[in-house]
Design a protein around this motif. Structure first.
Motif, PDB file in Angstrom:
ATOM      1  N   HIS A   7     -23.723  52.294 -48.416  1.00  0.00           N
ATOM      2  CA  HIS A   7     -22.261  52.261 -48.281  1.00  0.00           C
ATOM      3  C   HIS A   7     -21.901  52.583 -46.834  1.00  0.00           C
ATOM      4  CE1 HIS A   7     -18.186  52.398 -49.991  1.00  0.00           C
ATOM      5  NE2 HIS A   7     -17.956  53.360 -49.115  1.00  0.00           N
ATOM      6  N   SER A   8     -20.926  51.874 -46.259  1.00  0.00           N
ATOM      7  CA  SER A   8     -20.591  52.099 -44.852  1.00  0.00           C
ATOM      8  C   SER A   8     -19.103  52.319 -44.598  1.00  0.00           C
ATOM      9  CB  SER A   8     -21.061  50.920 -43.993  1.00  0.00           C
ATOM     10  OG  SER A   8     -20.428  49.714 -44.413  1.00  0.00           O
ATOM     11  N   SER A   9     -18.235  52.034 -45.579  1.00  0.00           N
ATOM     12  CA  SER A   9     -16.796  52.184 -45.344  1.00  0.00           C
ATOM     13  C   SER A   9     -16.325  53.564 -45.798  1.00  0.00           C
ATOM     14  CB  SER A   9     -16.027  51.065 -46.046  1.00  0.00           C
ATOM     15  OG  SER A   9     -16.341  51.026 -47.417  1.00  0.00           O
ATOM     16  N   ASP A  10     -14.999  53.770 -45.882  1.00  0.00           N
ATOM     17  CA  ASP A  10     -14.409  55.093 -46.078  1.00  0.00           C
ATOM     18  C   ASP A  10     -14.859  55.772 -47.373  1.00  0.00           C
ATOM     19  OD1 ASP A  10     -13.048  54.764 -43.737  1.00  0.00           O
ATOM     20  OD2 ASP A  10     -11.137  54.225 -44.659  1.00  0.00           O
ATOM     21  N   VAL A  11     -15.086  57.085 -47.270  1.00  0.00           N
ATOM     22  CA  VAL A  11     -15.355  57.932 -48.436  1.00  0.00           C
ATOM     23  C   VAL A  11     -14.544  59.211 -48.284  1.00  0.00           C
ATOM     24  CG1 VAL A  11     -17.684  57.043 -48.868  1.00  0.00           C
ATOM     25  CG2 VAL A  11     -17.379  58.992 -47.325  1.00  0.00           C
ATOM     26  N   TRP A  12     -14.118  59.754 -49.427  1.00  0.00           N
ATOM     27  CA  TRP A  12     -13.381  61.020 -49.404  1.00  0.00           C
ATOM     28  C   TRP A  12     -14.297  62.175 -49.013  1.00  0.00           C
ATOM     29  CZ3 TRP A  12      -8.572  60.396 -49.049  1.00  0.00           C
ATOM     30  CH2 TRP A  12      -7.799  59.609 -49.913  1.00  0.00           C
ATOM     31  N   LEU A  13     -13.746  63.103 -48.208  1.00  0.00           N
ATOM     32  CA  LEU A  13     -14.307  64.427 -47.982  1.00  0.00           C
ATOM     33  C   LEU A  13     -13.430  65.449 -48.705  1.00  0.00           C
ATOM     34  CD1 LEU A  13     -14.805  64.241 -44.105  1.00  0.00           C
ATOM     35  CD2 LEU A  13     -16.561  63.897 -45.852  1.00  0.00           C
ATOM     36  N   GLY A  14     -13.833  66.704 -48.664  1.00  0.00           N
ATOM     37  CA  GLY A  14     -13.002  67.769 -49.231  1.00  0.00           C
ATOM     38  C   GLY A  14     -11.874  68.200 -48.318  1.00  0.00           C
ATOM     39  N   LEU A  15     -11.693  67.539 -47.187  1.00  0.00           N
ATOM     40  CA  LEU A  15     -10.699  67.902 -46.180  1.00  0.00           C
ATOM     41  C   LEU A  15      -9.287  67.460 -46.587  1.00  0.00           C
ATOM     42  CD1 LEU A  15     -10.090  68.847 -43.220  1.00  0.00           C
ATOM     43  CD2 LEU A  15     -10.610  66.497 -42.525  1.00  0.00           C
ATOM     44  N   TYR A  16      -8.302  68.335 -46.346  1.00  0.00           N
ATOM     45  CA  TYR A  16      -6.899  67.925 -46.522  1.00  0.00           C
ATOM     46  C   TYR A  16      -6.010  68.746 -45.591  1.00  0.00           C
ATOM     47  CZ  TYR A  16      -6.175  72.061 -49.528  1.00  0.00           C
ATOM     48  OH  TYR A  16      -6.092  73.353 -50.030  1.00  0.00           O
ATOM     49  N   SER A  17      -4.800  68.252 -45.369  1.00  0.00           N
ATOM     50  CA  SER A  17      -3.840  68.934 -44.503  1.00  0.00           C
ATOM     51  C   SER A  17      -2.474  68.935 -45.187  1.00  0.00           C
ATOM     52  CB  SER A  17      -3.737  68.223 -43.150  1.00  0.00           C
ATOM     53  OG  SER A  17      -2.797  68.871 -42.315  1.00  0.00           O
ATOM     54  N   GLU A  18      -1.840  70.099 -45.212  1.00  0.00           N
ATOM     55  CA  GLU A  18      -0.498  70.225 -45.780  1.00  0.00           C
ATOM     56  C   GLU A  18       0.536  69.967 -44.693  1.00  0.00           C
ATOM     57  OE1 GLU A  18      -0.588  74.169 -47.380  1.00  0.00           O
ATOM     58  OE2 GLU A  18      -1.617  73.548 -49.222  1.00  0.00           O
ATOM     59  N   ILE A  19       1.516  69.134 -45.000  1.00  0.00           N
ATOM     60  CA  ILE A  19       2.542  68.736 -44.028  1.00  0.00           C
ATOM     61  C   ILE A  19       3.798  69.563 -44.270  1.00  0.00           C
ATOM     62  CG2 ILE A  19       3.818  66.812 -43.022  1.00  0.00           C
ATOM     63  CD1 ILE A  19       0.741  66.542 -42.938  1.00  0.00           C
ATOM     64  N   ASP A  20       4.146  70.426 -43.326  1.00  0.00           N
ATOM     65  CA  ASP A  20       5.286  71.328 -43.501  1.00  0.00           C
ATOM     66  C   ASP A  20       6.049  71.427 -42.182  1.00  0.00           C
ATOM     67  OD1 ASP A  20       7.060  73.198 -44.445  1.00  0.00           O
ATOM     68  OD2 ASP A  20       5.689  74.899 -44.256  1.00  0.00           O
ATOM     69  N   TRP A  21       7.003  70.512 -41.984  1.00  0.00           N
ATOM     70  CA  TRP A  21       7.786  70.502 -40.748  1.00  0.00           C
ATOM     71  C   TRP A  21       8.799  71.644 -40.756  1.00  0.00           C
ATOM     72  CZ3 TRP A  21       5.991  67.730 -36.951  1.00  0.00           C
ATOM     73  CH2 TRP A  21       5.278  66.550 -37.216  1.00  0.00           C
ATOM     74  N   LYS A  22       8.939  72.315 -39.605  1.00  0.00           N
ATOM     75  CA  LYS A  22       9.877  73.432 -39.468  1.00  0.00           C
ATOM     76  C   LYS A  22      10.588  73.331 -38.130  1.00  0.00           C
ATOM     77  CE  LYS A  22       6.783  76.569 -41.989  1.00  0.00           C
ATOM     78  NZ  LYS A  22       5.988  77.823 -41.911  1.00  0.00           N
ATOM     79  N   TRP A  23      11.748  73.995 -38.050  1.00  0.00           N
ATOM     80  CA  TRP A  23      12.432  74.120 -36.767  1.00  0.00           C
ATOM     81  C   TRP A  23      12.011  75.409 -36.104  1.00  0.00           C
ATOM     82  CZ3 TRP A  23      14.487  70.054 -34.654  1.00  0.00           C
ATOM     83  CH2 TRP A  23      14.997  69.024 -35.469  1.00  0.00           C
ATOM     84  N   SER A  24      12.021  75.399 -34.778  1.00  0.00           N
ATOM     85  CA  SER A  24      11.577  76.559 -34.011  1.00  0.00           C
ATOM     86  C   SER A  24      12.350  77.825 -34.357  1.00  0.00           C
ATOM     87  CB  SER A  24      11.707  76.271 -32.509  1.00  0.00           C
ATOM     88  OG  SER A  24      11.367  77.379 -31.736  1.00  0.00           O
ATOM     89  N   ASP A  25      13.641  77.690 -34.684  1.00  0.00           N
ATOM     90  CA  ASP A  25      14.444  78.877 -35.001  1.00  0.00           C
ATOM     91  C   ASP A  25      14.287  79.337 -36.443  1.00  0.00           C
ATOM     92  OD1 ASP A  25      15.895  77.044 -36.476  1.00  0.00           O
ATOM     93  OD2 ASP A  25      17.731  77.197 -35.295  1.00  0.00           O
ATOM     94  N   GLY A  26      13.394  78.683 -37.194  1.00  0.00           N
ATOM     95  CA  GLY A  26      13.110  79.103 -38.567  1.00  0.00           C
ATOM     96  C   GLY A  26      13.933  78.421 -39.631  1.00  0.00           C
ATOM     97  N   SER A  27      14.868  77.581 -39.262  1.00  0.00           N
ATOM     98  CA  SER A  27      15.714  76.904 -40.259  1.00  0.00           C
ATOM     99  C   SER A  27      14.964  75.737 -40.889  1.00  0.00           C
ATOM    100  CB  SER A  27      17.020  76.422 -39.621  1.00  0.00           C
ATOM    101  OG  SER A  27      16.756  75.581 -38.517  1.00  0.00           O
ATOM    102  N   GLY A  28      15.458  75.307 -42.045  1.00  0.00           N
ATOM    103  CA  GLY A  28      14.805  74.228 -42.781  1.00  0.00           C
ATOM    104  C   GLY A  28      14.920  72.893 -42.065  1.00  0.00           C
ATOM    105  N   ALA A  29      14.033  71.965 -42.435  1.00  0.00           N
ATOM    106  CA  ALA A  29      13.980  70.667 -41.745  1.00  0.00           C
ATOM    107  C   ALA A  29      14.199  69.538 -42.741  1.00  0.00           C
ATOM    108  CB  ALA A  29      12.638  70.511 -41.027  1.00  0.00           C
ATOM    109  N   GLN A  30      15.415  69.466 -43.313  1.00  0.00           N
ATOM    110  CA  GLN A  30      15.695  68.413 -44.286  1.00  0.00           C
ATOM    111  C   GLN A  30      15.976  67.070 -43.608  1.00  0.00           C
ATOM    112  OE1 GLN A  30      17.187  71.565 -44.609  1.00  0.00           O
ATOM    113  NE2 GLN A  30      15.629  72.112 -46.123  1.00  0.00           N
TER     114      GLN A  30
END
Length: 308
Positions: A54-77
């Motif tokens: 096999h030579s193409s993509d395979v899953w690893l156990g790696l993941y990243s949580e995406i959590d955008w924030k503002w510098s002053d601590g307020s929410g990023a809707q």
């Protein structure tokens, strides 16, 4: 002295599953989705996949949580990403956001230098200030906090247009939106010291989590895909390694006032020995004192008499 207790053995599974389904399979059948802690383990994993043809993509156990924030601590809707291509998280190294023209946002490497927008006043009634100096994102944040309130927080399209009107068309400016790396392995052991990122875009879109893949074609380098993609995957299991034990005898010369049997003295000595061993290239050892039948560790040598 004892060495590492386990090694990783990798298992290529040629079934097309989502990342979560692959994680469940690995936990039921082996230990977990593949964790990679160094270049030797990466080479071992790639050899496992390559040997299966096999030579193409395979899953690893790696993941990243995406959590955008503002510098002053307020929410990023509110978001105003450049449509279709942003945020693209190029080379897994873009965690800060700059304002582009005509008012769209781009994620970018935080160490790049750009002009920036601060604000003063309150979050509900901000006054935006364009700073015509080039700084990286962290330095810009520090400047805004020291001279105003913080880097610009943009809560809606009206504020976005106000910010845009301050930034000359030739300028690209930092705003306060950012996120942390938040990289994890499926087994959640608290470590992330080794990485092998590919120089490719990683489309985040509206995902709150993105999951890691590697491939033989890309020499084992890593990228992220939507966790709902269906791919083959690699599990790992732990192989116990026999513990090597060795008794080491020491001769110490100390002042008479030092009590080697004192618990604190023995503990301090055990801290020192691994440091000396590391200097000699010996790592991954566990040391403990070996008590004699009377409970003591040390024996005082008798001085030998010399006859003339």
């Amino acid at each position: 002295m004892a060495g590492p207790l386990h090694l990783h053995q990798y298992h290529f599974i040629n079934q097309n599953l989502t990342w979560t389904e692959a994680q469940t399979y690995c936990r039921q059948t082996h230990t977990d989705l593949a964790t990679i802690e160094n270049s030797e383990e990466l080479k071992q994993l790639i050899n496992t996949v390559s040997s299966a043809g096999h030579s193409s993509d395979v899953w690893l156990g790696l993941y990243s949580e995406i959590d955008w924030k503002w510098s002053d601590g307020s929410g990023a809707q509110y978001r105003n990403w450049k449509i279709a291509i942003e945020p693209n998280f190029l080379s897994a190294n873009q965690f800060c956001v700059r304002l582009d023209h005509p008012g769209t946002w781009i994620d970018y490497g935080c160490m790049q230098s750009y002009t920036f927008i601060c604000y003063k006043g309150t979050q509900l009634d901000p006054v935006f200030i364009f700073v015509n100096e080039r700084m990286n994102w962290t330095s810009a944040q520090r400047y805004c906090r020291e001279n105003h309130v913080d880097l610009a927080t943009v809560r809606n399209s009206t504020e976005n247009q106000r910010v845009l009107s301050l930034s000359p068309s030739a300028k690209l400016s930092w705003i306060g939106l950012f996120r942390g790396p938040n990289f994890y392995w499926s087994d959640r052991i608290p470590r992330f010291l080794f990485s092998e990122w590919d120089n490719v875009p990683n489309q985040i879109k509206s995902n709150t989590v993105i999951c890691g893949v590697t491939s033989v074609q890309r020499s084992g380098r890593w990228k992220f895909l939507s966790c709902e993609s269906r791919l083959p995957f690699v599990c790992y299991s732990l192989i116990p390694v026999p513990v090597t034990r060795q008794v080491v005898k020491l001769r110490l010369e100390l002042e008479d006032s030092v009590d080697l049997e004192d618990t604190a003295v023995k503990a301090e000595l055990l801290k020192k020995f691994p440091e000396r061993l590391k200097e000699s290239g010996v790592n991954g050892v566990t040391l403990k004192w070996r008590e004699q039948f009377d409970g003591k560790v040390f024996r005082k040598e008798r001085k030998r008499k010399t006859e003339l």
